[in-house]
Design a protein around this motif. Structure first.
Motif, mmCIF file in Angstrom:
data_model
loop_
_atom_site.group_PDB
_atom_site.id
_atom_site.type_symbol
_atom_site.label_atom_id
_atom_site.label_comp_id
_atom_site.label_asym_id
_atom_site.label_seq_id
_atom_site.Cartn_x
_atom_site.Cartn_y
_atom_site.Cartn_z
ATOM 1 N N ARG A 73 0.855 -1.315 -0.115
ATOM 2 C CA ARG A 73 -0.247 -0.038 0.004
ATOM 3 C C ARG A 73 0.784 1.415 0.108
ATOM 4 N NH1 ARG A 73 -2.126 1.027 4.281
ATOM 5 N NH2 ARG A 73 -1.536 -0.754 5.710
ATOM 6 N N ALA A 74 2.028 1.257 0.494
ATOM 7 C CA ALA A 74 2.833 2.505 0.684
ATOM 8 C C ALA A 74 4.208 2.779 -0.051
ATOM 9 C CB ALA A 74 3.245 2.356 2.127
ATOM 10 N N VAL A 75 4.399 1.382 -0.765
ATOM 11 C CA VAL A 75 5.811 1.575 -1.327
ATOM 12 C C VAL A 75 5.553 0.837 -2.994
ATOM 13 C CG1 VAL A 75 8.131 0.881 -1.420
ATOM 14 C CG2 VAL A 75 6.954 1.106 0.599
ATOM 15 N N SER A 76 6.282 1.887 -3.916
ATOM 16 C CA SER A 76 6.010 1.327 -5.432
ATOM 17 C C SER A 76 7.333 1.085 -5.783
ATOM 18 C CB SER A 76 5.530 2.597 -6.115
ATOM 19 O OG SER A 76 5.459 2.172 -7.665
ATOM 20 N N VAL A 77 7.383 -0.134 -6.498
ATOM 21 C CA VAL A 77 8.820 -0.601 -6.930
ATOM 22 C C VAL A 77 8.527 -1.389 -8.391
ATOM 23 C CG1 VAL A 77 9.871 -1.135 -4.678
ATOM 24 C CG2 VAL A 77 8.462 -2.956 -5.842
ATOM 25 N N THR A 78 9.485 -1.314 -9.114
ATOM 26 C CA THR A 78 9.330 -1.829 -10.420
ATOM 27 C C THR A 78 9.736 -3.420 -10.207
ATOM 28 O OG1 THR A 78 11.787 -1.892 -10.867
ATOM 29 C CG2 THR A 78 10.597 0.150 -11.613
ATOM 30 N N ALA A 79 9.147 -4.080 -11.140
ATOM 31 C CA ALA A 79 9.462 -5.578 -11.110
ATOM 32 C C ALA A 79 10.797 -6.107 -10.680
ATOM 33 C CB ALA A 79 9.018 -6.211 -12.450
ATOM 34 N N SER A 80 12.043 -5.303 -11.202
ATOM 35 C CA SER A 80 13.232 -5.660 -10.946
ATOM 36 C C SER A 80 13.623 -5.273 -9.530
ATOM 37 C CB SER A 80 14.177 -5.233 -12.015
ATOM 38 O OG SER A 80 14.227 -3.775 -11.756
ATOM 39 N N GLU A 81 13.131 -4.309 -8.991
ATOM 40 C CA GLU A 81 13.293 -3.706 -7.695
ATOM 41 C C GLU A 81 12.645 -4.648 -6.672
ATOM 42 O OE1 GLU A 81 13.808 1.072 -8.749
ATOM 43 O OE2 GLU A 81 11.921 0.021 -8.249
#
Length: 213
Positions: A73-81
């Motif tokens: 809910r709070a953190v957005s990451v890419t697929a690699s991250e």
């Protein structure tokens, strides 16, 4: 190293958090362990801001709450991250035990590792579909507002746990210009609330740049 920050004020916690993350990152680098420092930074900040501030005490339930509920809910990451999130937490567990920072009531190292291994599939699924998150690269908070109705909607938007008075950047895609994303005027954030009008059949992205400590 101090590991208990229950009710600690910001001016005490944030410098301590930075020292902890720097120590952890250096420890991991010396041992050739690949980690993402931001993952630990976010994890311990959540434990301080929304939990009991006991950075030395973790249970499988604590990790599940943080990684399967709060993190998506709070953190957005890419697929690699994303592939580094759980491994980084596993290295953090090793760091706590190796450096004698885990307290007597912390779950055992193997128990925590087993819990992390068991949640891999659920974590990936939970991270796949969210409308509000913190961007990994610059720590900005992003919120997506989708108005699927045929009329403009005006509504206050409250951000849980966010109380600073700042400005939110606004980007809108809608029928007014289907060939571009429009950069609108910044919106004031007062007491954690944004008041705005969202055009009919539009998608609005609100970006709150990270606060500098």
């Amino acid at each position: 190293m101090r590991m208990v920050y229950t009710h600690a004020p910001e001016e005490v916690f944030y410098p301590a958090r930075d020292r902890l993350v720097e120590s952890f990152t250096r420890w991991a680098r010396i041992r050739g362990r690949e980690v993402d420092p931001f993952v630990v930074e976010a994890l311990v900040e959540h434990r301080w801001a929304d939990g009991d501030g006991l950075l030395c005490r973790w249970s499988p339930a604590d990790l599940a709450e943080a990684l399967l509920d709060w993190f998506p809910r709070a953190v957005s990451v890419t697929a690699s991250e994303r592939t580094l999130v759980l491994p980084t937490v596993a290295v953090f567990v090793d760091y706590l035990f190796t450096e004698d920072l885990a307290d007597a009531l912390c779950a055992g190292r193997e128990e925590l590792h087993a819990a992390l291994s068991a949640m891999t599939g659920e974590f990936d699924a939970a991270m796949a579909d969210e409308y509000g998150a913190q961007r990994l690269r610059d720590k900005a908070l992003t919120l997506m507002v989708v108005n699927k109705t045929g009329t403009d909607l005006t509504s206050p938007l409250s951000i849980a746990g966010f109380h600073a008075n700042r400005k939110a950047q606004r980007f809108t895609y809608g029928p007014a210009d289907l060939a571009a994303i429009a950069r609108g005027a910044d919106l004031p954030v007062t007491g954690g609330t944004i008041s705005a009008t969202y055009p009919a059949n539009s998608i609005t992205l609100l970006v709150l740049p990270a606060r500098r400590h």
